[in-house]
Design a protein around this motif. Structure first.
Motif: not given
Ligand code: TRP
Ligand code: SF4
Length: 364
Positions: A146-156
């Motif tokens: 539920k944490n978009p900041a973490v998921e986006d960063l992981a992808y980057i």
């Protein structure tokens, strides 16, 4: 290879030498108020802890990140992490507590609903009851999923990590599921995201963990270097604590109930369990009087050392009385059982109170 999802007995000295983990004891004297787990050598290793010392001393911003995989019940060994977080809270840290529901889904097959329930009823409840005030503004508890900041960063970050590397670190192979392969990147993002601009920018960050998590730490430190020019990450620091021994002598593990005292055990159950623990006593009383016991190899002593005796002086006395054969295991076990009973009597009351607060923490 250290396998973070497996279990193996570990030789701490060898780890320190082989993987470049530095001893923690060199740091203890530089702290004004070291935690007892630090003073007593239970936290035995670190990477780059100097940065954290400096931030504490100069009262600068720093972050602590340590997550939990919601896959089962918490046992008394897990208390060590919470004890450290309470200490970091007292020392001015910003605290991030990811609940690794993506990891438990991909590596253990726990569905998201169950993970959330466990997170609230076990982890968050126990953290509160152990004295960590999760309602405070500087403490951030979140579900990975539920944490978009973490998921986006992981992808980057995933752009500069390839399969051969993941294979070498974790032993992944052609039949490892892709969600599992991706889980370590989510953890890397857990650790690095407090340094993003929207979370206050680059800052020293420490990750207190058991040594099984070191592969993730090494990966995170490598990746933070690769993205240095883009995000100006400061390479994260870490500390490593020893595992608590299980009641039967091997590792304490939630999946082997005979080895564990659970934080949700009733006081009576906890007390009776500790009485079954393996001691460092001798074959006969006669022999123990002559040779003394072996506290280094005693689950009872470890429980006192890690959890039950605040005073270093009192602990040293027990150690010597054991060594020189003036106390016998029966008596020592009984008094430890009483200490544990008292701890659990208070703790179970705190747990009842914590349950009401726990349901709101993820939405605060
Ligand atoms: N992998 C950790 C475990 O198995 C949980 C975890 C997720 C974690 N994110 C983290 C630990 C970030 C330290 C830092 O328990
Ligand atoms: Fe362990 Fe106590 Fe026996 Fe010593 S006397 S071996 S500390 S139980």
């Amino acid at each position: 290879m250290i396998d973070p999802w497996g279990s193996s007995s570990l030789d701490y000295e060898r780890l320190v030498q082989q993987f470049g983990i530095k001893p923690f004891k060199d740091m203890v004297n530089d702290l004004e108020t070291p935690h007892w787990l630090m003073r007593r050598g239970i936290i035995f290793g670190q990477r780059d802890y100097g940065r954290i010392l400096k931030a504490i001393r100069e009262k600068k911003d720093f972050a602590v990140v340590t997550g939990m995989m919601p896959s089962g019940k918490m046992h008394i060994g897990h208390k060590m992490i919470v004890d450290q977080l309470v200490w970091y809270d007292d020392h001015g840290a910003d605290i991030y507590i990811p609940i690794a529901d993506m990891e438990s889904y991909s590596a253990r097959g726990v569905d998201f609903e169950t993970a959330k329930e466990l997170a609230i009823n076990e982890y968050i409840t126990n953290y509160l009851a152990l004295g960590l005030n999760l309602e405070k503004k500087n403490i951030h508890v979140y579900l990975q999923s539920k944490n978009p900041a973490v998921e986006d960063l992981a992808y980057i970050l995933g752009k500069r990590v390839n399969f051969n590397e993941m294979k070498a670190i974790y032993g992944f192979n052609g039949s490892t599921n892709i969600a599992h392969m991706y889980a370590p990147l989510i953890q890397v993002a857990d650790i690095l995201h407090p340094q993003l601009e929207e979370f206050g920018g680059p800052k020293p960050t420490v990750v207190p963990v058991g040594v099984d998590q070191d592969p993730h730490i090494r990966l995170t430190r490598d990746i933070s270097d690769r993205f240095k020019s883009q995000f100006h990450f400061i390479s994260p620091s870490s500390t490593y604590h020893r595992f608590i021994t299980g009641l039967t002598g091997g590792k304490m593990s939630s999946s082997k109930p005979k080895t564990a005292i659970f934080l949700s055990d009733s006081p009576e159950v906890a007390k009776n369990k500790i009485k079954t623990a393996k001691t460092g006593g001798r074959e006969s009383l006669q022999e123990q009087k002559e040779l003394g016991g072996v506290p280094e190899d005693c689950v009872i002593y470890e429980m006192l050392l890690y959890h039950l005796i605040d005073s270093d002086k009192e602990l040293t006395e027990i150690y010597h009385n054991c060594k020189n054969g003036t106390i016998m295991c029966g008596e020592c076990k009984n008094s430890t059982a009483e200490h544990l009973l008292k701890f659990f009597e208070e703790f179970s009351k705190k747990r009842e109170k914590a349950k009401k607060i726990a349901v709101n923490i993820l939405d605060k």
